[in-house]
Scaffold this motif. Structure first.
Motif, PDB file in Angstrom:
ATOM      1  N   MET A   1      -3.209 -15.935   2.902  1.00 18.28           N
ATOM      2  CA  MET A   1      -3.302 -15.294   1.542  1.00 18.28           C
ATOM      3  C   MET A   1      -4.242 -14.082   1.886  1.00 18.28           C
ATOM      4  N   GLN A   2      -3.886 -12.909   1.328  1.00 19.30           N
ATOM      5  CA  GLN A   2      -4.661 -11.638   1.373  1.00 19.30           C
ATOM      6  C   GLN A   2      -4.692 -11.146   0.116  1.00 19.30           C
ATOM      7  N   THR A   3      -5.947 -10.922  -0.562  1.00 21.44           N
ATOM      8  CA  THR A   3      -6.226 -10.173  -1.955  1.00 21.44           C
ATOM      9  C   THR A   3      -6.703  -8.749  -1.598  1.00 21.44           C
ATOM     10  N   LEU A   4      -6.023  -7.896  -2.228  1.00 24.81           N
ATOM     11  CA  LEU A   4      -6.570  -6.347  -2.369  1.00 24.81           C
ATOM     12  C   LEU A   4      -6.709  -6.005  -3.951  1.00 24.81           C
ATOM     13  N   TRP A   5      -7.883  -5.253  -3.990  1.00 23.27           N
ATOM     14  CA  TRP A   5      -7.774  -4.894  -5.294  1.00 23.27           C
ATOM     15  C   TRP A   5      -8.078  -3.166  -5.253  1.00 23.27           C
ATOM     16  N   ALA A   6      -7.207  -2.675  -6.143  1.00 23.54           N
ATOM     17  CA  ALA A   6      -7.111  -0.945  -6.386  1.00 23.54           C
ATOM     18  C   ALA A   6      -7.617  -0.654  -7.472  1.00 23.54           C
ATOM     19  N   ARG A   7      -8.384   0.837  -7.614  1.00 23.50           N
ATOM     20  CA  ARG A   7      -8.653   1.150  -8.757  1.00 23.50           C
ATOM     21  C   ARG A   7      -7.717   1.605  -9.523  1.00 23.50           C
ATOM     22  N   HIS A   8      -6.652   2.133  -9.018  1.00 24.80           N
ATOM     23  CA  HIS A   8      -5.312   2.447  -9.434  1.00 24.80           C
ATOM     24  C   HIS A   8      -4.267   2.242  -8.405  1.00 24.80           C
ATOM     25  N   ALA A   9      -2.905   1.606  -8.857  1.00 28.63           N
ATOM     26  CA  ALA A   9      -2.049   1.391  -8.179  1.00 28.63           C
ATOM     27  C   ALA A   9      -0.540   1.533  -8.997  1.00 28.63           C
ATOM     28  N   LEU A  10       0.284   2.112  -8.156  1.00 31.24           N
ATOM     29  CA  LEU A  10       1.566   2.611  -8.581  1.00 31.24           C
ATOM     30  C   LEU A  10       2.368   0.975  -8.621  1.00 31.24           C
ATOM     31  N   VAL A  11       2.547   0.593  -9.583  1.00 34.69           N
ATOM     32  CA  VAL A  11       3.030  -0.813  -9.710  1.00 34.69           C
ATOM     33  C   VAL A  11       4.407  -0.767 -10.102  1.00 34.69           C
ATOM     34  N   ALA A  12       5.548  -1.076  -9.497  1.00 39.92           N
ATOM     35  CA  ALA A  12       6.888  -0.943 -10.165  1.00 39.92           C
ATOM     36  C   ALA A  12       7.125   0.429 -11.204  1.00 39.92           C
ATOM     37  N   GLY A  13       6.696   1.228 -10.621  1.00 44.77           N
ATOM     38  CA  GLY A  13       6.843   2.631 -11.251  1.00 44.77           C
ATOM     39  C   GLY A  13       6.046   2.842 -12.384  1.00 44.77           C
ATOM     40  N   GLN A  14       4.857   2.304 -12.565  1.00 45.14           N
ATOM     41  CA  GLN A  14       3.805   2.672 -13.610  1.00 45.14           C
ATOM     42  C   GLN A  14       2.673   2.571 -12.924  1.00 45.14           C
ATOM     43  N   TRP A  15       1.537   3.519 -13.397  1.00 46.65           N
ATOM     44  CA  TRP A  15       0.367   3.434 -12.838  1.00 46.65           C
ATOM     45  C   TRP A  15      -0.409   2.315 -13.710  1.00 46.65           C
ATOM     46  N   LEU A  16      -1.198   1.300 -12.899  1.00 43.98           N
ATOM     47  CA  LEU A  16      -2.192   0.212 -13.668  1.00 43.98           C
ATOM     48  C   LEU A  16      -3.334   0.442 -12.877  1.00 43.98           C
ATOM     49  N   ALA A  17      -4.531  -0.048 -13.439  1.00 42.39           N
ATOM     50  CA  ALA A  17      -5.815   0.154 -13.254  1.00 42.39           C
ATOM     51  C   ALA A  17      -6.443  -1.294 -12.946  1.00 42.39           C
ATOM     52  N   ASP A  18      -7.410  -1.116 -11.978  1.00 43.54           N
ATOM     53  CA  ASP A  18      -8.208  -2.525 -11.603  1.00 43.54           C
ATOM     54  C   ASP A  18      -6.982  -3.424 -11.339  1.00 43.54           C
ATOM     55  N   GLN A  40     -10.381  -6.945  -0.380  1.00 39.52           N
ATOM     56  CA  GLN A  40     -10.248  -5.805   0.166  1.00 39.52           C
ATOM     57  C   GLN A  40      -9.966  -4.658  -0.728  1.00 39.52           C
ATOM     58  N   ARG A  41     -11.061  -3.709  -1.060  1.00 34.57           N
ATOM     59  CA  ARG A  41     -11.023  -2.623  -2.246  1.00 34.57           C
ATOM     60  C   ARG A  41     -10.514  -1.566  -1.641  1.00 34.57           C
ATOM     61  N   VAL A  42      -9.480  -0.852  -2.493  1.00 34.44           N
ATOM     62  CA  VAL A  42      -9.090   0.593  -2.153  1.00 34.44           C
ATOM     63  C   VAL A  42      -9.024   1.357  -3.333  1.00 34.44           C
ATOM     64  N   HIS A  43      -8.753   2.613  -3.178  1.00 37.90           N
ATOM     65  CA  HIS A  43      -8.852   3.600  -4.224  1.00 37.90           C
ATOM     66  C   HIS A  43      -7.571   3.744  -5.075  1.00 37.90           C
ATOM     67  N   LEU A  44      -6.616   4.122  -4.330  1.00 42.81           N
ATOM     68  CA  LEU A  44      -5.436   4.575  -4.865  1.00 42.81           C
ATOM     69  C   LEU A  44      -4.206   3.984  -4.083  1.00 42.81           C
ATOM     70  N   LEU A  45      -3.463   2.944  -4.494  1.00 41.13           N
ATOM     71  CA  LEU A  45      -2.651   1.890  -3.758  1.00 41.13           C
ATOM     72  C   LEU A  45      -1.163   2.485  -4.323  1.00 41.13           C
ATOM     73  N   LEU A  46      -0.377   2.750  -3.083  1.00 42.01           N
ATOM     74  CA  LEU A  46       1.017   3.313  -3.264  1.00 42.01           C
ATOM     75  C   LEU A  46       1.829   2.173  -2.425  1.00 42.01           C
ATOM     76  N   PRO A  47       3.076   2.474  -2.588  1.00 41.39           N
ATOM     77  CA  PRO A  47       4.173   1.893  -1.739  1.00 41.39           C
ATOM     78  C   PRO A  47       4.343   2.853  -0.736  1.00 41.39           C
ATOM     79  N   ALA A  48       4.473   2.334   0.658  1.00 38.82           N
ATOM     80  CA  ALA A  48       4.237   3.018   1.903  1.00 38.82           C
ATOM     81  C   ALA A  48       5.809   3.231   2.303  1.00 38.82           C
TER      82      ALA A  48
END
Length: 453
Positions: A1-18, A40-48
């Motif tokens: 299991m991995q855990t990431l945390w993003a200040r902003h992430a583009l989740v299923a087509g919408q921006w979410l925070a934290d 693992q903390r990142v700033h802006l998370l997107l689908p690659a």
């Protein structure tokens, strides 16, 4: 299991925070906003996005074909002759080293997977290796080294042109009959099965110039649920040749004679009429666009605006790999539309900025083209993820959409901090985890290869 945390992430087509993203066995398990920072903390998370079209070996040719040739005007066709001469000396070991380097560069540019349109099968002169799938196994071995998610597309290449002529001196390494191709495909399947479970094997008739009508009709049945890729309508001379021998322009013939659907990815399509563009978009097939290579080879401009207005799916590939940059491919796609139409922000909508629309659409279309359950940050998808470093000076203080626009139109791969392919954390701090060894192997391969040029 991995855990990431993003200040902003583009989740299923919408921006979410934290956003806390949990990954298990390579897939996204959950995406939960408004969470405290953990893992693992990142700033802006997107689908690659997947890189949907690559000829990896051509990376070693970058910069070698820019001198004026002996003919009055250089073109795709004169470039192709130089390419044929170059590949005659390639060994399996060199192909493996070059491919791993290409895949490393893709990951560092923000791509999460690679689709290899692989037609270099045999020895120089056309004799098969003892193992017909030797070169396919080398592509798979490179993916094992780089860690990238691989969709391998062994290519069927029968003829030197629409008239059924034999393959020319530079093409014998490509050639197969339908029967020998089926044998090769079986060997390639064994290689892909040794890779992680996100790996995919598909099929690829090279083009209408290079395969028979019978093969085109039967090939989709070899792997009924897998992706099918084919070059289509790339060059004016190709359109003229197909029209002369097949009785129709390439896209019209394909629309009338092939069961085009979401399994298909049609590469380039830079020589289409408006009617062809609209009709092909509506089939559900993906357009495999390679804007940097299409510009380099003088292919023409894909009619992207008309395509998306007809709900067409797009994907992005690096093709000849003279330059591997997700940001620059997306930029070139949009700026060519602007140049042709005297417009700006060609792909933007009221809901989505240009950069966001291009990246989102390329991620979704690329996953479809790769036969890969990815393209969106949502539970169940493969964790193909890209993080941008908003600490980069040019991203400082920007909203997520504007940061994406800046990455695409004013940035480059230096803004990429982290990339995951099916949960494998392969780029950290902008650098591939095996960069030193992969680069050294590449140096050795091209040093030997270029010494013989």
């Amino acid at each position: 299991m991995q855990t990431l945390w993003a200040r902003h992430a583009l989740v299923a087509g919408q921006w979410l925070a934290d956003v806390r993203v949990e990954i298990d066995a390579g897939r996204i398990l959950s995406c939960t906003p408004d969470q405290p920072a953990t893992g693992q903390r990142v700033h802006l998370l997107l689908p690659a996005p997947a890189n949907s079209h690559s000829h990896a070996f051509q990376r070693a040719m970058a910069g070698l074909t820019e001198q004026r040739g002996p003919q009055a005007g250089d073109s795709f066709w004169t470039w192709r002759q130089l390419m044929f001469r170059f590949l005659n000396d390639l060994t399996p070991e060199q192909v493996e080293a070059i491919t791993a380097f290409v895949q490393m560069e893709m990951l560092e540019a923000g791509f999460g997977a690679s689709v290899e349109f692989h037609y270099l099968h045999h020895r120089a002169g056309g004799a098969p290796y003892r193992n017909p799938a030797e070169m396919s196994e080398r592509i798979a071995a490179a993916a094992e080294t780089s860690g990238i998610g691989l969709t391998l597309l062994p290519v069927l290449y029968q003829f030197g042109g629409c008239d059924g002529r034999a393959l020319g001196p530079g093409q014998q390494r490509f050639g197969n009959t339908p029967d020998s191709y089926a044998t090769l495909l079986s060997g390639a399947e064994g290689a892909v099965m040794q890779l992680p479970p996100d790996s995919v094997l598909g099929t690829a008739p090279h083009s209408l110039r290079a395969v028979s009508r019978e093969a085109l009709q039967s090939l989709p049945g070899l792997r009924p649920d897998a992706p099918i890729h084919m070059h289509l309508a790339e060059q004016k001379a190709e359109v003229d040749e197909v029209q002369a021998h097949w009785g129709a322009r390439p896209v019209d013939w394909a629309l009338d004679n092939l069961d085009l659907n979401g399994r298909w990815c049609l590469i380039h399509c830079t020589q289409m009429t408006a009617q062809e563009t609209s009709a092909l978009a509506r089939t559900g097939a993906v357009a495999g666009l390679c804007p940097l290579t299409e510009a380099s080879l003088g292919d023409g401009i894909f009619d992207g605006i008309r395509w998306v207005e007809n709900a067409g799916a797009i994907s992005i590939g690096s093709d000849s790999n003279i330059r591997i940059s997700l940001a620059e491919e997306l930029r070139q796609l949009d700026t060519t539309q602007r140049l042709r139409d005297h417009s700006r922000a060609a792909f933007a909508t009221r809901a989505r900025s240009t950069g966001r629309r291009l990246l989102e659409d390329a991620a979704i279309g690329g996953a479809q083209a790769a036969g890969r359950g990815a393209g969106r940050i949502e539970p169940g998808a493969w964790a193909d993820l890209l993080a941008l470093d908003t600490g980069h000076p040019d991203l400082e203080g920007l909203s997520p959409d504007t940061a994406l626009d800046t990455f695409v139109f004013a940035g480059d791969s230096a803004m990429v901090s982290d990339v995951w392919s099916a949960g494998r954390h392969l780029v950290t701090g902008g650098r591939h985890i095996a960069r030193d060894q992969i680069t050294e192997d590449y140096r050795g391969a091209v040093r030997t290869l270029r010494a013989g040029l």
